[in-house]
Design a protein around this motif. Sequence first.
Motif, short mmCIF file in Angstrom:
data_model
loop_
_atom_site.label_atom_id
_atom_site.label_comp_id
_atom_site.label_asym_id
_atom_site.label_seq_id
_atom_site.Cartn_x
_atom_site.Cartn_y
_atom_site.Cartn_z
N ARG A 236 0.63 -1.27 0.09
CA ARG A 236 -0.01 -0.05 0.12
C ARG A 236 0.68 1.10 -0.06
O ARG A 236 0.78 2.17 -0.78
CB ARG A 236 -0.96 0.05 1.33
N PHE A 237 1.87 1.15 0.65
CA PHE A 237 2.58 2.29 0.77
C PHE A 237 3.55 2.75 -0.33
O PHE A 237 3.55 3.79 -0.91
CB PHE A 237 3.79 2.31 1.92
N GLU A 240 1.04 4.48 -2.90
CA GLU A 240 0.92 5.92 -2.50
C GLU A 240 2.05 6.60 -2.94
O GLU A 240 1.79 7.89 -3.17
CB GLU A 240 0.61 5.80 -0.93
N THR A 243 1.92 7.16 -6.67
CA THR A 243 1.10 8.24 -7.03
C THR A 243 1.67 9.81 -6.66
O THR A 243 1.53 10.67 -7.52
CB THR A 243 -0.12 8.21 -6.34
N ARG A 336 -0.88 5.04 7.65
CA ARG A 336 -1.92 5.95 7.24
C ARG A 336 -1.70 7.09 5.89
O ARG A 336 -2.57 7.85 5.55
CB ARG A 336 -2.49 6.68 8.61
N VAL A 337 -0.42 7.25 5.83
CA VAL A 337 -0.11 8.27 4.95
C VAL A 337 -0.71 8.18 3.43
O VAL A 337 -0.75 6.92 3.04
CB VAL A 337 1.60 8.49 4.82
N ASP A 338 -1.01 9.12 2.74
CA ASP A 338 -1.55 9.08 1.25
C ASP A 338 -0.61 9.80 0.64
O ASP A 338 0.15 10.45 0.75
CB ASP A 338 -2.98 9.42 1.34
N ALA A 339 -1.08 9.62 -0.58
CA ALA A 339 -0.05 10.39 -1.60
C ALA A 339 -0.07 11.72 -1.49
O ALA A 339 0.96 12.39 -1.66
CB ALA A 339 -0.68 10.10 -2.99
N ARG A 341 -0.10 13.72 1.31
CA ARG A 341 0.94 14.06 2.59
C ARG A 341 2.19 13.35 2.15
O ARG A 341 3.19 14.01 2.51
CB ARG A 341 0.17 13.25 3.78
#
Length: 394
Positions: A236-237, A240, A243, A336-339, A341
């Motif tokens: 997942r990381f 992100e 992206t 929890r970090v998204d693209a 952030r």
Amino acid sequence: MTRFLLVVPPLVGHINPLVGVARELAGRGHQVAWAGHADQIRRLAGEDAAVFDCPMPEGGLSRPPGMTGPAAFRFLWAEFFVPLADLMAPGVDAAIDAFRPDVVLTDQHAVAGALVAERRGITHVTSATTSAELIDPLGALPKVGAWLSELLGALRGRIGDPERTGDPRFSPYGVIAFTGRELLGDAPLPHERVHLVGPAIAPRSDRSDFPWEWLDPERSTVLVSLGTANVDAGGRFLAEAVTALDRLGDRVQGVVVDPGHTLSDVPPGVLVREHVPQLDLLALADAVVCHGGHNTVCESLWHGLPLVLAPIRDDQPIVAGQVVDAGAGVRVRFSRVDAARLGAAIETVLDGSGGHRTAAEAIGRSLRAAGGQVAAADHLEQIAARHTHVPAPH
């Protein structure tokens, strides 16, 4: 001429620092041999490395997804490092019988090297590949510390000298720590024989076919790597990160390391590779996004590169905190970090306004001055000269 036996666990980040040390010692006329996972050691140290193969746990290091904190620490020791020591002990004994080393240089987490050496009456030196355990991370967790002491005591009863009481992670003869004071802050060291030598930056065996022509000198290069021990957790990381890098593509080019082949449909402005020649790539990079693994952190700082840190478990939160405290990076939440952030964090360390690059460059100068593998070899020669011995019988 001194005979050095290097004992290592089957973990790339624990072997790589000693590759340069082994070459430095051999270049000075000493004899060097290894004990550990033969195929992995020869892949990293070269096919001509003298290796005494040791049995390894089936399946390597694999943990339940999402396990972090004290639970991950307990699992690591109870389910991997201690069973590894039991498995390796006969192989280390056999290596000592065959090679008859004057000094055993053993990784902090290949505990069989320390315990077998103490039982055999051989001088042993610790190789510490992380700054985390030098600052007593269990000081605030006394129950976990007592649990580990009991676990190591039982292990010593099986493969070491039951009369000894010292912590096998810190040899009384000396500790070669591949880190620097800038990361440790003013924390006291375990004892006065801990030698901070910085990272061992030396040529490594490189079997990759990295497309250097892909790099655009007009754009900043950002390397994204979660190391080799986090394949199970990183999908997942990394998605992100791809992206985020794609959105910055007008001025940033990303190189993402994906050993688990978790990524698909990667945009053309991002290069995804199973492996990269990390040291060569760091020499051309402008920033690094990583999990806070100590080797990657110190190698990045040695090159003066600021970091975005997303620690997952083990020593990584401690190392990430040390980097942030030193002003050389910013931290994001791995789970929890998204693209958006992550992209903002990358821009923060690239734009220079926060002083992250300045701090990283200052730390890099200090790490280079610490001496790396040359200083490590110097200390090992001095320790060997001070401590002569005759191996004791079983």
